[in-house]
Write a protein that holds these residues in place. Structure first.
Motif, short mmCIF file in Angstrom:
data_model
loop_
_atom_site.label_atom_id
_atom_site.label_comp_id
_atom_site.label_asym_id
_atom_site.label_seq_id
_atom_site.Cartn_x
_atom_site.Cartn_y
_atom_site.Cartn_z
N TYR A 104 0.83 -1.21 0.00
CA TYR A 104 0.00 0.00 0.00
C TYR A 104 0.86 1.26 0.00
O TYR A 104 0.55 2.24 -0.66
CB TYR A 104 -0.92 -0.01 1.22
CG TYR A 104 -1.83 1.18 1.31
CD1 TYR A 104 -2.97 1.27 0.50
CD2 TYR A 104 -1.59 2.21 2.23
CE1 TYR A 104 -3.82 2.37 0.59
CE2 TYR A 104 -2.43 3.30 2.32
CZ TYR A 104 -3.54 3.38 1.50
OH TYR A 104 -4.38 4.47 1.59
N GLU A 105 1.95 1.22 0.74
CA GLU A 105 2.90 2.33 0.77
C GLU A 105 4.31 1.77 0.86
O GLU A 105 4.53 0.69 1.42
CB GLU A 105 2.68 3.27 1.97
CG GLU A 105 1.55 4.25 1.81
CD GLU A 105 1.52 5.29 2.94
OE1 GLU A 105 2.45 5.29 3.80
OE2 GLU A 105 0.58 6.10 2.97
N PRO A 147 0.12 3.02 -5.21
CA PRO A 147 0.76 3.10 -3.89
C PRO A 147 1.65 4.33 -3.78
O PRO A 147 2.28 4.75 -4.75
CB PRO A 147 1.58 1.80 -3.84
CG PRO A 147 0.85 0.87 -4.74
CD PRO A 147 0.37 1.73 -5.87
#
Length: 247
Positions: A104-105, A147
């Motif tokens: 996601y990151e 992301p």
């Protein structure tokens, strides 16, 4: 099928308007014609909008919505990869594959044993470069969102940023017992936020591991072999992807 990202406001009822650099790519690089189908995501709702190209203007591609694929491709949990800055261009590969594996990151971490030292100007340019790679990887792997690559953090900043996340782990060469690793992985459930800390070449210093442990981050082993920094991250992300998607 080619995939592109747009802002939510560019999806208007049955019409989708693509602008920016994608216009040149669709028209002059891919040479797509009216009637051909593309996939569009708004990066928020995880839906895939299938649409057909209707026409071109000077600075836009006009498309007509055909149907919406509701089933999302995103993992049921958000995985945050805290990656110690590696040497050379390894970070580009790490960002690309982390996005493909569902991260996601990605948060670059300036750990003490990092060989790479980035000043503010260089760091900003690197982040922009890595964010572009994340977007390309998201398109290639048909992610429902792009992301984010965060600005470089110190180890203390990274530990603080992860403090509210539900599952937090840090591979450590002195950790033992794969059963414990499995138990930590199995605590990852839908809706949880997961922090994965990966050290640079040479790993984290003992004081950084101690900082992480005191903050509640679980040291885990990845097996009997010492893995490269990029391999370690891919290993954990692959395990988590399998666990989350097989539940």
């Amino acid at each position: 099928m080619y995939q592109f990202f747009v802002e939510p406001g560019q999806i208007q009822d049955k019409q989708i308007i693509i602008t920016g650099s994608d216009v040149n790519h669709i028209r002059n690089v891919l040479r797509m014609k009216p009637g051909e189908e593309i996939s569009v995501s708004n990066g928020i709702d995880g839906k895939e909008y299938r649409c057909g190209i209707t026409s071109y203007t000077e600075d836009a591609v006009l498309c007509t919505l055909r149907f919406i694929k509701e089933e999302g491709v995103e993992l049921s949990s958000r995985i945050y990869l805290f990656q110690g800055l590696p040497k050379a261009d390894k970070m580009e590969l790490i960002v690309q594959k982390a996005v493909e594996l569902g991260a996601y990151e990605v948060i670059p971490v300036a750990a003490r044993r990092c060989v790479v030292k980035l000043d503010e100007k260089k760091a900003s340019a690197k982040i922009n470069r890595w964010q572009g790679i994340a977007e390309s990887a998201a398109k290639q792997s048909k992610r429902g969102m792009i992301p984010r690559v965060r600005p470089v953090m110190s180890m203390r900043e990274a530990v603080d940023y992860a403090s509210t996340m539900d599952v937090r782990l840090i591979p450590y060469e002195l950790a033992q017992d794969m059963r414990h690793t499995r138990e930590v992985i199995e605590t990852a459930e839908a809706g949880k936020e997961i922090a994965v800390f990966i050290g640079p070449e040479g790993g984290f210093e003992e004081s950084e591991i101690q900082m992480a442990v005191e903050a509640g981050i679980e040291p885990v082993t990845l097996g009997r072999r010492i893995l490269r920094t990029e391999t370690a991250g891919f290993t954990v992300l692959s395990w988590l992807m399998y666990h989350l998607e097989s539940r």
